[in-house]
Write an enzyme that holds these catalytic residues in place. Structure first.
Site, PDB file in Angstrom:
ATOM      1  CG  HIS A 343      -1.971  -1.037   1.222  1.00 58.61           C
ATOM      2  ND1 HIS A 343      -1.730  -2.310   1.679  1.00 58.61           N
ATOM      3  CD2 HIS A 343      -3.265  -1.007   0.823  1.00 58.61           C
ATOM      4  CE1 HIS A 343      -2.846  -3.025   1.560  1.00 58.61           C
ATOM      5  NE2 HIS A 343      -3.777  -2.267   1.042  1.00 58.61           N
ATOM      6  CG  ASP A 427      -4.078  -5.915  -3.979  1.00 58.87           C
ATOM      7  OD1 ASP A 427      -5.218  -5.510  -3.666  1.00 58.87           O
ATOM      8  OD2 ASP A 427      -3.224  -6.242  -3.133  1.00 58.87           O
TER       9      ASP A 427
END
Length: 701
Positions: A343, A427
């Site tokens: 992230h 993702d």
């Protein structure tokens, strides 16, 4: 088809003469009715493999429209040609009688018709004792071009419709507010971009009733094909639903070593999602967490042993998919041995293919072999698999191509070498590992070229969609590449019954059902069992179980989630005091601890820095150990590795989860109401690199 209709003419006449059993009458407009081209039984479609279970089989009838799209029919009549062998009710549910023979199950809407055969034969292998053997039920499909629904639909879809099936944005917020109901602007985007699905987040799913209405509205917004409504309902630290059952998570399940509990956890999550109208779970994580410094996977993994991860992961997947909810294995090829959160940055896994096959890829191969619906990729580089380098848009440096954008990883490794033909998700494409280094449109084009089917959370829906259209028109992406993905998408929608319905159930009925399912007593019992069997006692210097007198004081100390631990302990012992602190205690607080029967210190970490002995919360725990005589019981609320920072605690429990059931389980174990049963699914290293507590360690009393 004319010959079939001629053969079924006596049946059609009988249906018209008899009092018919019809469902959903009057739901198709005259214009829609004139556009219907055929009626087929879903189970005749060659890609669909539905077998009878316990002598029962649910059949579904689909109307096929002139432009190739299909919907679940709201108007049909069913009949069996041989009720001595099998009967069928008004909803298409077939029940075998147990007698041998063959029955044709036939359906009609008064205009078109179809049939499928139910064959019942004696099964000598299932015979027990004397007497006749039981019958084995098999389904004999009809064949023909009319059943090639997917190819026929794709042939008539526009390029924009095909691309739309591959786009999966999130509508977490709109104009600064959480999206908890359908907005006209979102409805329009679903239609304009022919979206095949959306992903929901915690901001979207507040209550059972509200979530059911939102899911229902999304399906209503889709014009032709049912939508994938996805969510990350892993359990544990990644739990999106704000109502219902909060499973303790994968590492907690790993600590139980129970395939049955893993199956039940998946089943419970699947049943609750299905009742809400959410049909796709982006879970479980099959990452092998063999790096204690991993800041993003950690307790989201079942553990450090590939076989444990595979065994519990496939059980969890089976539980999910048995409810009709699609499951997803993530993060391929493996995010477990990283020390960077994707992230926030771009991690690297340096191992060669041989090592990856033995460790990281082993659970994914097992999931593929067991029929996983989807695989979600990792924004991680694997230079020994793909050493392609690109120039980062962030700072102009040379970086390796991450797996999400790698043709060698997604097509070469996953599809060709590992033999996988299910859906591939990226993702989230707004994560910094991708967003920092690649442009929004370029990212999506590269992902599709690499072999992905579902583009998750593209940055900017409109420009991304237009960019992909342009890439297809220019030949940068072939339309065959798009069609291969759409074929997989539509096939899974048929397999999972994710279909537009001509006669959907009223939303109030869906809500009433969801209120019975979500958070039911049976589900809560599974949640409690998983929590109680997972909590692991690593150390006990004759401190536990606690047996205090009524006037003995117990003190709970900590900061994050500490009220939850305090409340669970106070339920067991009324004379419990909370000291909420994130730094070393004052002299007055230390004196208070010194007068207590025991002090319970709760710690929460997700990074190496938080687990350092110099961090404030770890200094606090070690202050309790060195500056008081009171027994110190450590509780690793999230991360089992916390004891590395305070190895001299008198006792230590790892609970793997900050969900309510885990706090209650820890309290029950602290006071001896439940014997600790969990065993470590990971190795706890010492500060010097030695083994502090080994894989499989766990005490009891």
């Amino acid at each position: 088809m004319p010959s079939l209709r001629k053969a079924l003419l006596p049946f059609l006449i009988a249906v018209l003469i008899a009092t018919p059993v019809m469902t959903g009458m009057g739901t198709v407009s005259a214009a829609e009715a004139s556009d219907i081209n055929d009626l087929v039984i879903l189970q005749n479609v060659p890609e669909i493999d539905h077998e009878a279970k316990n002598g029962e089989l649910q059949l579904d009838a689909l109307h096929v429209y002139q432009d190739g799209h299909f919907k679940k029919s709201g108007e049909q009549s069913w009949i069996s040609s041989n009720q001595n062998v099998a009967t069928v009710d008004a909803a298409g549910k077939v029940t075998a009688t147990g007698k041998p023979g063959k029955a044709f199950i036939q359906v009609t809407d008064g205009k078109s018709s179809d049939r499928i055969a139910i064959q019942a034969k004696p099964d000598p292998e299932a015979k027990e004792g004397k007497g006749k053997p039981p019958v084995k039920i098999s389904v004999v499909k009809e064949t023909g071009e009319r059943y090639n629904l997917v190819d026929n639909a794709i042939r008539q879809m526009t390029m924009e419709e095909k691309v739309g099936q591959m786009l999966m944005p999130d509508f977490r917020n709109w104009n600064g507010k959480n999206v908890t109901e359908m907005l006209p602007e979102i409805d329009r985007l679903v239609k304009d971009y022919h979206l095949g699905g959306v992903i929901l987040f915690r901001e979207n799913v507040v209550t059972t009733e509200q979530t059911t209405r939102l899911a229902d509205a999304y399906q209503a917004a889709s014009e032709k094909y049912g939508m994938f409504l996805t969510i990350d309902q892993e359990g544990g630290i990644v739990t999106r639903l704000q109502s219902g059952t909060d499973m303790p998570g994968n590492m907690a399940l790993g600590a139980t070593r129970s395939k049955e509990l893993a199956y039940d956890a998946g089943r419970v999550i699947g049943e609750e999602l299905a009742s809400l109208g959410i049909n796709f779970n982006l879970a479980p994580a099959l990452d092998v967490n063999n790096n204690p410094d991993n800041p993003v996977i950690g307790v989201r993994s079942f553990g450090e042993d590939p076989k444990l991860v595979a065994n519990l992961g496939t059980s969890y997947i089976q539980g999910l998919q048995d409810t009709g909810t699609a499951a997803t294995a993530k993060h391929f090829p493996g995010h477990g041995d990283t020390a960077v959160d994707s992230h926030l940055g771009l991690p690297e896994v340096p191992y060669d293919k041989e090592r990856l096959m033995e460790v990281e890829l082993y659970p994914f191969q097992q999931a593929m072999d067991h029929g996983i619906d989807a695989i979600l990729t990792a924004h991680v580089t694997f230079p020994k698999i793909d050493d392609t380098t690109v120039i980062s848009k962030k700072d102009g440096t040379e970086i390796h191509l991450p797996a999400t954008l790698s043709h060698k990883v997604l097509t070469g490794l996953m599809r060709e070498e590992m033999g996988y033909d299910g859906l591939i998700f990226t993702d989230a494409l707004n994560m910094k590992a991708i967003a920092d280094h690649f442009g929004p449109v370029d990212t999506v084009i590269k992902a599709i070229q690499a072999g992905t089917d579902i583009v998750l959370m593209p940055v900017g829906l409109e420009p991304v969609a237009e960019g992909v259209y342009d890439a297809v028109r220019s030949g940068e992406i072939s339309e065959e590449r798009i069609e291969a993905s759409v074929r997989r998408i539509l096939t899974l929608k048929l397999e999972r019954g994710i279909l537009k319905e001509e006669n959907p159930r009223p939303v109030e009925e869906k809500i009433a059902n969801a209120l019975k399912v979500v958070g039911s007593d049976e589900h809560k019992a599974v949640e409690r069992a998983a929590a109680e069997q997972s909590v692991t006692l690593l150390k006990n210097e004759e401190v536990l179980p606690l047996v205090p007198n009524a006037d003995d004081r117990i003190i709970v100390v900590g900061n994050t989630y500490i009220e939850d631990l305090y409340n669970a302990v106070k339920e067991k012992h009324a004379n419990t005091v909370l000291i909420k602190a994130s730094a070393p205690l004052t002299e007055e607080q230390l004196a208070q601890v010194g007068e207590a029967k025991a002090v319970i210190a709760g710690t929460v970490t997700s990074t190496v820095a938080q687990r350092s002995v110099t961090s404030p919360q770890m200094r606090l725990v070690n202050q309790l150990i060195t500056e008081t005589e009171t027994p110190v019981i450590g509780v690793g609320i999230r991360n089992p590795y916390d004891i590395m920072a305070y190895p001299d605690a008198d006792a230590y429990l790892a609970q793997y989860s900050f969900r309510t059931a885990s706090f209650k389980a820890t309290a029950s174990i602290l006071f001896g109401e439940v014997a600790p049963a969990g065993t470590l699914p990971v190795t706890i290293p010492g500060a010097d690199g030695s083994v502090l507590y080994g894989y499989g360690h766990g005490l009891t009393y």
